[in-house]
Design an enzyme around this catalytic site. Structure first.
Site, PDB file in Angstrom:
ATOM      1  N   SER A 149       0.803  -1.229   0.000  1.00 19.30           N
ATOM      2  CA  SER A 149       0.000   0.000   0.000  1.00 19.30           C
ATOM      3  C   SER A 149       0.831   1.272   0.000  1.00 19.30           C
ATOM      4  O   SER A 149       0.836   2.049   0.958  1.00 19.30           O
ATOM      5  CB  SER A 149      -0.956  -0.027   1.185  1.00 19.30           C
ATOM      6  N   ARG A 164       7.376   6.420  -4.472  1.00 19.01           N
ATOM      7  CA  ARG A 164       8.017   6.971  -3.271  1.00 19.01           C
ATOM      8  C   ARG A 164       7.409   6.286  -2.058  1.00 19.01           C
ATOM      9  O   ARG A 164       6.276   5.814  -2.105  1.00 19.01           O
ATOM     10  CB  ARG A 164       7.789   8.480  -3.179  1.00 19.01           C
ATOM     11  N   ASP A 202      -4.100  -1.255  -1.109  1.00 13.75           N
ATOM     12  CA  ASP A 202      -5.185  -1.561  -0.162  1.00 13.75           C
ATOM     13  C   ASP A 202      -6.533  -0.977  -0.588  1.00 13.75           C
ATOM     14  O   ASP A 202      -7.588  -1.581  -0.383  1.00 13.75           O
ATOM     15  CB  ASP A 202      -4.821  -1.132   1.277  1.00 13.75           C
TER      16      ASP A 202
HETATM   17  C1  GLC Z   1      -0.711   6.014   1.619  1.00 13.10           C
HETATM   18  C2  GLC Z   1      -0.170   5.175   0.469  1.00 13.10           C
HETATM   19  C3  GLC Z   1      -1.310   4.557  -0.327  1.00 13.10           C
HETATM   20  C4  GLC Z   1      -2.264   3.815   0.591  1.00 13.10           C
HETATM   21  C5  GLC Z   1      -2.717   4.723   1.733  1.00 13.10           C
HETATM   22  C6  GLC Z   1      -3.612   4.002   2.719  1.00 13.10           C
HETATM   23  O1  GLC Z   1      -1.407   7.087   1.077  1.00 13.10           O
HETATM   24  O2  GLC Z   1       0.611   5.985  -0.372  1.00 13.10           O
HETATM   25  O3  GLC Z   1      -0.813   3.678  -1.317  1.00 13.10           O
HETATM   26  O4  GLC Z   1      -3.367   3.375  -0.141  1.00 13.10           O
HETATM   27  O5  GLC Z   1      -1.597   5.248   2.416  1.00 13.10           O
HETATM   28  O6  GLC Z   1      -2.954   2.924   3.305  1.00 13.10           O
END
Ligand code: GLC
Length: 482
Positions: A149, A164, A202
């Site tokens: 995620s 990143r 996620d």
């Molecule tokens: C951050 C991550 C993203 C994820 C979110 C919730 O924003 O960059 O990929 O979906 O957290 O976990």
């Protein structure tokens, strides 16, 4: 909190509360302004030039029907835990069985060495398989959906390139690289019998898992350590994928990565505290929206305010007390704010105990009142700003009614988050008052299905299905599907 309860507070604290209210209150007009800009940014992110929101195509190209079947592994590398699940999608429509194990993600790993991270993950998977399947080396390879995620691009040239780190991770040697071969190499070194079938976010997992059990679910959101959303777009509205030869109405789940909204600081009502959070974070200038909303930052915003009010000569809260514990960055997480907002007592005695036990500070009653109001302001602002993102996707897609599946610690545990978000949506979208308090809102944000377990398994199933049908877009390692 009623104004009257502040009557006994010293004048300077009342002024400070008024000042914080001005800084942190986001009125209806501002919500609408933010939402309008958000709609434009979503659209811009889908163009070839792009914008600040990545709008990553996920290559999930169909919605689940509820009739998917099979047995899959799901791995979730979240912020605090590593979770491994075995998910069986049963013959019965929209039903599933799940067994799972959780492994604590050691704090040092988050800022350590890439190799150690992959080794740790591979170890956990190996343990899981040995416990549940016996001797690993004798098995056929099991398909795995990996919930990773973080903002990672997924397309057929560079599947899984980490753009990143977010959410406080800072592991050298991974950004800008494809995480898939690193992960696969660690599995191969141990001979773990797994084939990586899908790398997922996620939010996409949440969207797909929720749509599996409720076809009205159109958006998947995470309000947790980080904050983000996914929804189904159609190829015809994604200019950056114009060269993929599919019908324009073909769906594609988009992982918005909306945490990056307004990185240029054009519309969000940032306070000096938000500026400080960003300045001292591992990635200044990034995730502007997320840093005002997500669980990772709520406690820190609160801490910065209290330290500032202590250090201000004309306010000087907690005068004469040792605030060294409070001075330590990121000591308070969002559950601390939840506990303050949940204190049922008029004299805020639970909040007092919390401050004494966790921070070694004994606030006076007026200080406790300031503390409570500050928590409310931070929690309310987070919920109201989140609603702008949900409203923006709904407006962009023309959804007048739908369900939004939400997950994450802030959504599930922060008091009033859901009601405050719903109120903001009502203001942004100009809904008339409810006739019956039990009526659903036209767009209702509700608890999602398990995205990183069931969702990851479903995405693995959907991906296998389409590969078998010869639709190879976005597929890097064909051998993982044989
Ligand atoms: C951050 C991550 C993203 C994820 C979110 C919730 O924003 O960059 O990929 O979906 O957290 O976990």
């Amino acid at each position: 909190m009623a104004l009257g309860t502040l009557a006994d507070a010293p004048r300077d604290l009342v002024n400070e509360i008024r000042h914080l209210e001005e800084l942190f209150t986001v009125g209806t007009a501002k919500l609408k302004e933010i939402t309008n800009h958000f709609v434009n940014e979503l659209t811009k992110g889908l163009t070839v030039e792009g914008g600040s929101i990545p709008m990553n195509p996920t290559w999930v190209m169909s919605q689940p029907t509820g009739y998917e079947t099979g047995s899959y592994l799901a791995l979730d590398m979240g912020g605090t835990n590593l979770r491994v699940c075995q998910v069986t999608l049963t013959e019965q429509k929209s039903e599933f069985d799940i067994i799972q194990s959780k492994y604590r993600m050691p704090e040092e790993l988050k800022t350590g060495d890439a190799e150690e991270l992959w080794e740790y993950i591979a170890d956990c998977l190996q343990q899981f398989i040995e416990t549940h399947h016996g001797n690993a080396s004798k098995l056929d390879k099991i398909p795995l959906g990996f919930t990773f995620s973080y903002p990672a691009t997924q397309n057929y040239i560079d599947e899984g390139i980490l753009q990143r780190w977010t959410k406080g991770f800072d592991i050298a040697g991974v950004e800008g690289r494809n995480v898939v071969p690193m992960f696969e190499a660690a599995l191969a070194r141990r001979g773990v019998p797994i084939k990586l079938t899908a790398l997922i976010n996620d939010t996409t997992g949440t969207l797909v898992a929720s749509a599996y059990t409720d076809p009205k679910m159109k958006i998947g959101c995470i309000f947790g350590t980080g904050c983000n959303a996914a929804y189904f777009e159609d190829f015809g509205s994604i200019p950056k994928l114009a060269d993929v030869k599919v019908k324009p109405e073909t769906p594609m789940a988009i992982n918005c990565e909306w945490g990056a909204f307004d990185n240029e600081h054009l519309v969000l009502p940032r306070t000096p505290y938000d500026v400080a959070i960003d300045r001292d974070s591992p990635r200044p200038g990034q995730q502007a929206f997320e840093k005002m909303i997500a669980g990772l930052y709520l406690g820190e915003i609160f801490r910065l305010i209290l330290v500032d009010l202590h250090d201000k000569k004309d306010v000087n809260i907690f005068a004469g007390q040792d605030i060294s514990k409070l001075r330590k960055p990121y000591t308070l997480d969002s559950s601390f704010l939840s506990a303050i907002e949940e204190d049922p007592f008029e004299n805020l005695s639970e909040t007092l105990e919390l401050f004494q036990s966790k921070l070694n500070i004994s606030p006076s009653l007026p200080e406790l009142e300031l503390i409570r109001r500050t928590a409310e302001l931070i929690g309310t602002r987070a919920a109201r700003l989140s609603a702008c993102g949900v409203a923006a996707i709904s407006i962009k897609k023309g959804y007048k009614t739908c369900h939004v599946g939400a997950d994450g610690s802030v959504f599930n545990k922060y008091p009033h988050f859901k009601a405050r978000g719903a109120q903001a949506l009502r203001e942004i979208l100009d809904w008339p008052a409810k006739e019956n308090p039990n009526d659903e809102d036209p767009i209702e944000i509700m608890a999602a299905e398990d995205g990183s377990g069931v969702g990851a398994a479903l995405i693995a199933a959907l991906t296998l299905q389409r590969v078998r049908a010869g639709i190879m877009h976005g597929i890097l390692n064909k051998e993982n599907f044989l």
